[in-house]
Design a protein around this motif. Structure first.
Motif, PDB file in Angstrom:
ATOM      1  N   GLY A 241       0.808  -1.203   0.000  1.00 28.89           N
ATOM      2  CA  GLY A 241       0.000   0.000   0.000  1.00 28.89           C
ATOM      3  C   GLY A 241       0.845   1.258   0.000  1.00 28.89           C
ATOM      4  N   ARG A 242       1.949   1.243   0.746  1.00 23.47           N
ATOM      5  CA  ARG A 242       2.851   2.403   0.750  1.00 23.47           C
ATOM      6  C   ARG A 242       3.528   2.566  -0.613  1.00 23.47           C
ATOM      7  NH1 ARG A 242       3.230   0.685   6.152  1.00 23.47           N
ATOM      8  NH2 ARG A 242       4.850  -0.873   5.698  1.00 23.47           N
ATOM      9  N   THR A 243       3.869   1.446  -1.242  1.00 25.63           N
ATOM     10  CA  THR A 243       4.447   1.509  -2.587  1.00 25.63           C
ATOM     11  C   THR A 243       3.437   2.101  -3.568  1.00 25.63           C
ATOM     12  OG1 THR A 243       5.872  -0.383  -2.153  1.00 25.63           O
ATOM     13  CG2 THR A 243       5.427   0.120  -4.459  1.00 25.63           C
ATOM     14  N   GLN A 244       2.181   1.690  -3.446  1.00 22.58           N
ATOM     15  CA  GLN A 244       1.130   2.239  -4.306  1.00 22.58           C
ATOM     16  C   GLN A 244       0.955   3.740  -4.081  1.00 22.58           C
ATOM     17  OE1 GLN A 244      -2.039  -0.328  -2.990  1.00 22.58           O
ATOM     18  NE2 GLN A 244      -1.824  -1.710  -4.740  1.00 22.58           N
ATOM     19  N   ALA A 245       0.983   4.155  -2.820  1.00 19.53           N
ATOM     20  CA  ALA A 245       0.830   5.576  -2.512  1.00 19.53           C
ATOM     21  C   ALA A 245       1.997   6.386  -3.064  1.00 19.53           C
ATOM     22  CB  ALA A 245       0.710   5.762  -1.003  1.00 19.53           C
ATOM     23  N   ALA A 246       3.197   5.839  -2.986  1.00 20.59           N
ATOM     24  CA  ALA A 246       4.351   6.524  -3.559  1.00 20.59           C
ATOM     25  C   ALA A 246       4.216   6.655  -5.075  1.00 20.59           C
ATOM     26  CB  ALA A 246       5.642   5.781  -3.194  1.00 20.59           C
ATOM     27  N   ALA A 247       3.685   5.624  -5.725  1.00 21.44           N
ATOM     28  CA  ALA A 247       3.446   5.692  -7.169  1.00 21.44           C
ATOM     29  C   ALA A 247       2.440   6.780  -7.498  1.00 21.44           C
ATOM     30  CB  ALA A 247       2.964   4.337  -7.685  1.00 21.44           C
ATOM     31  N   LEU A 248       1.439   6.944  -6.650  1.00 18.30           N
ATOM     32  CA  LEU A 248       0.486   8.037  -6.831  1.00 18.30           C
ATOM     33  C   LEU A 248       1.201   9.383  -6.765  1.00 18.30           C
ATOM     34  CD1 LEU A 248      -2.350   9.338  -6.903  1.00 18.30           C
ATOM     35  CD2 LEU A 248      -2.426   9.011  -4.413  1.00 18.30           C
ATOM     36  N   GLY A 249       2.108   9.522  -5.801  1.00 19.87           N
ATOM     37  CA  GLY A 249       2.856  10.770  -5.683  1.00 19.87           C
ATOM     38  C   GLY A 249       3.686  11.054  -6.925  1.00 19.87           C
TER      39      GLY A 249
END
Length: 219
Positions: A37-45
């Motif tokens: 989930g943190r990796t996904q959020a970083a991709a969003l950023g």
């Protein structure tokens, strides 16, 4: 722009349980992100960092739940932008499950068979579990939220960070259809973790640009 939070610990627990009954004790507002989930959020950023100046968010409205707040914080750090004004709004919380809150579907079938029969009869969008909310209830609070946004955003671009039920509800409210047509929005479920949905305005009405888009997450 509306974003669902990245994969949460509860999402992972439900996925791993599969068809086996699951009792998940942690409160819905306390659940945070998995490493994925943190990796996904970083991709969003990183996606936000690629947007042209005229498309980047200027304000953030966020659910008070931990997984949504963590998604925004991680995305913002990966984006590397200056701090944006962030409003935490209770109306963006996830659909409240009431008596069903700690159980997956298999466990609900064991404990509340009569309630599942009522859900089947009423329809998933109209059904309100004991002590919880229906999707129609979520839509009612989102109408209030959007009315406030119209005044408080003052034409600025807004990023909403929230939950699957909220993104579905926003699609219905923004489209402007009657609640008699609310069931149709379930055709667009599930809203995926860290997915992006974008509406463009400027002509007095909203135009849906893309919905439930996860291209930024890669293969």
């Amino acid at each position: 722009m509306a974003v669902r939070h990245g994969e949460s610990e509860a999402n992972l627990a439900h996925q791993q349980a599969g068809q086996r009954p699951l009792v998940y004790e942690r409160g819905d507002d306390e659940v945070t992100l998995t490493e994925r989930g943190r990796t996904q959020a970083a991709a969003l950023g990183r996606l936000l960092a690629t947007l042209p100046d005229g498309e980047t968010p200027e304000l953030v409205w966020c659910s008070p739940y931990r997984r949504a707040l963590d998604t925004w914080q991680t995305a913002w750090q990966a984006w590397g932008a200056d701090a944006l004004p962030v409003t935490v709004d209770e109306r963006l919380r996830d659909q409240e499950a009431g008596a069903f809150a700690h159980y997956n579907l298999a466990a609900i079938k064991e404990r509340f068979p009569e309630e599942l029969a009522r859900r089947e009869a009423e329809g998933a969008y109209a059904f309100r579990p004991p002590g919880g909310e229906s999707l129609a209830d979520v839509v009612a609070r989102l109408r209030s939220l959007l009315a406030d946004l119209d005044e408080r955003a003052e034409g600025r671009r807004v990023l909403i960070v929230a939950h699957d039920s909220v993104v579905l509800g926003l699609r219905h409210v923004i489209a402007g259809g009657p609640d008699a047509e609310l069931a149709a929005v379930l055709e667009f479920a599930p809203v995926l973790n860290a997915s992006v949905s974008v509406w463009r305005t400027g002509t007095g009405r909203f135009e849906l640009v893309r919905f439930n888009d996860v291209a930024h997450l890669g293969p």
